[in-house]
Write a protein that holds these residues in place. Structure first.
Motif, PDB file in Angstrom:
ATOM      1  N   ASP A 136       0.827  -1.207   0.000  1.00 36.62           N
ATOM      2  CA  ASP A 136       0.000   0.000   0.000  1.00 36.62           C
ATOM      3  C   ASP A 136       0.861   1.256   0.000  1.00 36.62           C
ATOM      4  O   ASP A 136       0.554   2.239  -0.678  1.00 36.62           O
ATOM      5  CB  ASP A 136      -0.928   0.005   1.225  1.00 36.62           C
ATOM      6  CG  ASP A 136      -2.016  -1.056   1.125  1.00 36.62           C
ATOM      7  OD1 ASP A 136      -2.315  -1.482  -0.021  1.00 36.62           O
ATOM      8  OD2 ASP A 136      -2.545  -1.477   2.174  1.00 36.62           O
ATOM      9  N   GLU A 137       1.966   1.232   0.779  1.00 31.27           N
ATOM     10  CA  GLU A 137       2.860   2.384   0.820  1.00 31.27           C
ATOM     11  C   GLU A 137       3.555   2.568  -0.533  1.00 31.27           C
ATOM     12  O   GLU A 137       3.743   3.693  -1.001  1.00 31.27           O
ATOM     13  CB  GLU A 137       3.911   2.209   1.918  1.00 31.27           C
ATOM     14  CG  GLU A 137       4.823   3.419   2.066  1.00 31.27           C
ATOM     15  CD  GLU A 137       5.895   3.226   3.129  1.00 31.27           C
ATOM     16  OE1 GLU A 137       6.745   4.124   3.281  1.00 31.27           O
ATOM     17  OE2 GLU A 137       5.890   2.158   3.798  1.00 31.27           O
ATOM     18  N   LEU A 138       3.927   1.454  -1.171  1.00 32.41           N
ATOM     19  CA  LEU A 138       4.561   1.519  -2.487  1.00 32.41           C
ATOM     20  C   LEU A 138       3.608   2.166  -3.489  1.00 32.41           C
ATOM     21  O   LEU A 138       4.005   3.063  -4.251  1.00 32.41           O
ATOM     22  CB  LEU A 138       4.948   0.117  -2.948  1.00 32.41           C
ATOM     23  CG  LEU A 138       5.441  -0.004  -4.398  1.00 32.41           C
ATOM     24  CD1 LEU A 138       6.718   0.817  -4.602  1.00 32.41           C
ATOM     25  CD2 LEU A 138       5.684  -1.461  -4.769  1.00 32.41           C
ATOM     26  N   ILE A 139       2.365   1.710  -3.502  1.00 31.17           N
ATOM     27  CA  ILE A 139       1.384   2.265  -4.443  1.00 31.17           C
ATOM     28  C   ILE A 139       1.160   3.749  -4.179  1.00 31.17           C
ATOM     29  O   ILE A 139       1.051   4.557  -5.111  1.00 31.17           O
ATOM     30  CB  ILE A 139       0.055   1.482  -4.351  1.00 31.17           C
ATOM     31  CG1 ILE A 139       0.274   0.043  -4.852  1.00 31.17           C
ATOM     32  CG2 ILE A 139      -1.042   2.172  -5.161  1.00 31.17           C
ATOM     33  CD1 ILE A 139      -0.924  -0.860  -4.653  1.00 31.17           C
ATOM     34  N   ASP A 140       1.115   4.109  -2.891  1.00 28.89           N
ATOM     35  CA  ASP A 140       0.907   5.513  -2.539  1.00 28.89           C
ATOM     36  C   ASP A 140       2.048   6.378  -3.067  1.00 28.89           C
ATOM     37  O   ASP A 140       1.821   7.461  -3.617  1.00 28.89           O
ATOM     38  CB  ASP A 140       0.802   5.650  -1.021  1.00 28.89           C
ATOM     39  CG  ASP A 140       0.653   7.096  -0.587  1.00 28.89           C
ATOM     40  OD1 ASP A 140      -0.412   7.688  -0.876  1.00 28.89           O
ATOM     41  OD2 ASP A 140       1.612   7.637  -0.004  1.00 28.89           O
ATOM     42  N   LYS A 141       3.284   5.921  -2.916  1.00 31.33           N
ATOM     43  CA  LYS A 141       4.430   6.695  -3.393  1.00 31.33           C
ATOM     44  C   LYS A 141       4.473   6.756  -4.916  1.00 31.33           C
ATOM     45  O   LYS A 141       4.825   7.796  -5.491  1.00 31.33           O
ATOM     46  CB  LYS A 141       5.729   6.119  -2.831  1.00 31.33           C
ATOM     47  CG  LYS A 141       5.898   6.369  -1.321  1.00 31.33           C
ATOM     48  CD  LYS A 141       7.242   5.910  -0.838  1.00 31.33           C
ATOM     49  CE  LYS A 141       7.419   6.217   0.641  1.00 31.33           C
ATOM     50  NZ  LYS A 141       7.417   7.681   0.900  1.00 31.33           N
ATOM     51  N   LEU A 142       4.144   5.670  -5.574  1.00 34.06           N
ATOM     52  CA  LEU A 142       4.116   5.680  -7.035  1.00 34.06           C
ATOM     53  C   LEU A 142       3.044   6.620  -7.577  1.00 34.06           C
ATOM     54  O   LEU A 142       3.231   7.302  -8.594  1.00 34.06           O
ATOM     55  CB  LEU A 142       3.863   4.261  -7.575  1.00 34.06           C
ATOM     56  CG  LEU A 142       5.000   3.250  -7.385  1.00 34.06           C
ATOM     57  CD1 LEU A 142       4.552   1.874  -7.838  1.00 34.06           C
ATOM     58  CD2 LEU A 142       6.252   3.677  -8.137  1.00 34.06           C
ATOM     59  N   ARG A 143       1.929   6.697  -6.837  1.00 38.90           N
ATOM     60  CA  ARG A 143       0.828   7.541  -7.288  1.00 38.90           C
ATOM     61  C   ARG A 143       1.045   9.025  -6.936  1.00 38.90           C
ATOM     62  O   ARG A 143       0.847   9.908  -7.783  1.00 38.90           O
ATOM     63  CB  ARG A 143      -0.493   7.060  -6.688  1.00 38.90           C
ATOM     64  CG  ARG A 143      -1.706   7.930  -7.080  1.00 38.90           C
ATOM     65  CD  ARG A 143      -3.000   7.403  -6.497  1.00 38.90           C
ATOM     66  NE  ARG A 143      -3.374   6.136  -7.150  1.00 38.90           N
ATOM     67  CZ  ARG A 143      -3.525   4.989  -6.491  1.00 38.90           C
ATOM     68  NH1 ARG A 143      -3.321   4.932  -5.173  1.00 38.90           N
ATOM     69  NH2 ARG A 143      -3.879   3.899  -7.135  1.00 38.90           N
ATOM     70  N   ASN A 144       1.505   9.301  -5.727  1.00 43.45           N
ATOM     71  CA  ASN A 144       1.527  10.689  -5.256  1.00 43.45           C
ATOM     72  C   ASN A 144       2.886  11.364  -5.355  1.00 43.45           C
ATOM     73  O   ASN A 144       2.962  12.593  -5.450  1.00 43.45           O
ATOM     74  CB  ASN A 144       1.049  10.741  -3.787  1.00 43.45           C
ATOM     75  CG  ASN A 144      -0.380  10.240  -3.648  1.00 43.45           C
ATOM     76  OD1 ASN A 144      -1.256  10.613  -4.440  1.00 43.45           O
ATOM     77  ND2 ASN A 144      -0.623   9.363  -2.669  1.00 43.45           N
ATOM     78  N   GLU A 145       3.986  10.559  -5.326  1.00 42.33           N
ATOM     79  CA  GLU A 145       5.313  11.161  -5.411  1.00 42.33           C
ATOM     80  C   GLU A 145       5.913  10.998  -6.818  1.00 42.33           C
ATOM     81  O   GLU A 145       6.310  11.965  -7.455  1.00 42.33           O
ATOM     82  CB  GLU A 145       6.233  10.548  -4.350  1.00 42.33           C
ATOM     83  CG  GLU A 145       5.820  10.882  -2.913  1.00 42.33           C
ATOM     84  CD  GLU A 145       6.800  10.331  -1.902  1.00 42.33           C
ATOM     85  OE1 GLU A 145       7.944  10.004  -2.272  1.00 42.33           O
ATOM     86  OE2 GLU A 145       6.415  10.225  -0.722  1.00 42.33           O
ATOM     87  N   ALA A 146       5.999   9.771  -7.275  1.00 38.08           N
ATOM     88  CA  ALA A 146       6.557   9.527  -8.615  1.00 38.08           C
ATOM     89  C   ALA A 146       5.557   9.900  -9.699  1.00 38.08           C
ATOM     90  O   ALA A 146       5.943  10.235 -10.827  1.00 38.08           O
ATOM     91  CB  ALA A 146       6.971   8.065  -8.747  1.00 38.08           C
ATOM     92  N   LYS A 147       4.242   9.814  -9.372  1.00 41.60           N
ATOM     93  CA  LYS A 147       3.171  10.130 -10.307  1.00 41.60           C
ATOM     94  C   LYS A 147       3.272   9.336 -11.607  1.00 41.60           C
ATOM     95  O   LYS A 147       3.181   9.875 -12.726  1.00 41.60           O
ATOM     96  CB  LYS A 147       3.148  11.653 -10.609  1.00 41.60           C
ATOM     97  CG  LYS A 147       2.918  12.527  -9.374  1.00 41.60           C
ATOM     98  CD  LYS A 147       2.752  13.964  -9.732  1.00 41.60           C
ATOM     99  CE  LYS A 147       2.607  14.836  -8.484  1.00 41.60           C
ATOM    100  NZ  LYS A 147       1.467  14.450  -7.629  1.00 41.60           N
ATOM    101  N   VAL A 148       3.508   8.040 -11.441  1.00 38.89           N
ATOM    102  CA  VAL A 148       3.580   7.155 -12.608  1.00 38.89           C
ATOM    103  C   VAL A 148       2.340   6.280 -12.750  1.00 38.89           C
ATOM    104  O   VAL A 148       2.197   5.570 -13.737  1.00 38.89           O
ATOM    105  CB  VAL A 148       4.842   6.264 -12.540  1.00 38.89           C
ATOM    106  CG1 VAL A 148       6.084   7.127 -12.643  1.00 38.89           C
ATOM    107  CG2 VAL A 148       4.872   5.416 -11.279  1.00 38.89           C
ATOM    108  N   ILE A 149       1.475   6.301 -11.740  1.00 38.79           N
ATOM    109  CA  ILE A 149       0.193   5.565 -11.859  1.00 38.79           C
ATOM    110  C   ILE A 149      -0.951   6.470 -11.425  1.00 38.79           C
ATOM    111  O   ILE A 149      -0.745   7.532 -10.842  1.00 38.79           O
ATOM    112  CB  ILE A 149       0.204   4.267 -11.008  1.00 38.79           C
ATOM    113  CG1 ILE A 149       0.395   4.592  -9.511  1.00 38.79           C
ATOM    114  CG2 ILE A 149       1.269   3.316 -11.496  1.00 38.79           C
ATOM    115  CD1 ILE A 149       0.266   3.357  -8.636  1.00 38.79           C
TER     116      ILE A 149
END
Length: 249
Positions: free
Chosen positions: A236-249
């Protein structure tokens, strides 16, 4: 049969490249220079064709400053017969190089022209293709296997989908890839012999080529340093970072 091999003077692949303080280019001060690795593979392949009795003479050509004699002598030590230095202190772009190589090939009557698929300094991957177009000759690029017989060159090419084999009428242009061969080391006796092999000096004007360019380098900067990775505690933390920080999903 004559073979023409083009070699380029580049920063040695083991050297870490430094950018000038004013971002105008790469700093070459006290930097080790070598034959472009892909060009070295082309030299090796030409020597193997000569050892097989297919090629009678190998001509090595380089376009660049006077110091490029070092790279030509290196190729002569590997087994080439004579060299041609087209001396210029101007930056040589792919089309200009292709035009000069065409002039050399026409004068020498070469039937096989071997080039590295690209130079490691600028990665243009254009000269071989441009030369083939100027000469109206067949081209086998990204070669991983080369066979020459009966007036044809059979080239196995590395492509995205696997391997492709093409048959080319001579004269032909072949650009070499990494898996074509493993270049030999020059032996000391051959290095000494190379100093006595003929090396002609020419200018671009001898082949009707102007070195003036319509391209201008605006700025050269080193690649950005990669940031250190982090460890996450859950999916869940990985998905959150990919969505909100990296913005790749």
């Amino acid at each position: 049969m004559k073979a023409l091999v083009a070699v380029k003077r580049v920063i040695d692949y083991n050297v870490k490249v430094r950018v000038k303080a004013d971002n105008s280019g790469v700093d070459l001060t006290n930097t080790k220079m070598s034959i472009n690795p892909f060009c070295e593979i082309a030299v090796e392949e030409a020597v193997r064709l000569k050892e097989a009795g297919i090629v009678d003479e190998i001509i090595v050509a380089s376009i660049g400053p006077k110091e490029s004699q070092e790279q030509i002598r290196g190729a002569l030590a590997l087994g080439a017969d004579r060299g041609i230095l087209v001396q210029t202190d101007e930056k040589a772009y792919p089309l200009q190089v292709a035009k000069i190589l065409k002039g050399i090939a026409d004068q020498e009557g070469t039937e096989v022209v071997l080039l590295g698929k690209q130079a490691i300094d600028e990665d243009n991957n254009q000269t071989g293709q441009m030369l083939a177009a100027l000469m109206g000759a067949g081209q086998g690029t990204f070669a991983s296997e080369v066979k020459v017989a009966d007036g044809k060159a059979t080239v196995t090419r590395e492509i995205d989908g696997g391997l492709q084999t093409v048959a080319l009428d001579l004269p032909a242009i072949i650009t070499t890839d990494l898996r074509l061969n493993e270049p030999r080391y020059a032996k000391l006796p051959n290095i000494m012999k190379a100093k006595k092999k003929p090396l002609d000096e020419k200018t671009p004007a001898d082949y009707g080529v102007e070195m003036a360019s319509k391209l201008e380098t605006i700025k050269v900067v080193p690649p950005a340093e990669r940031q250190a990775g982090i460890t996450v505690a859950s999916v869940d933390e990985l998905i959150d970072k990919l969505r909100n920080e990296a913005k790749v999903i």
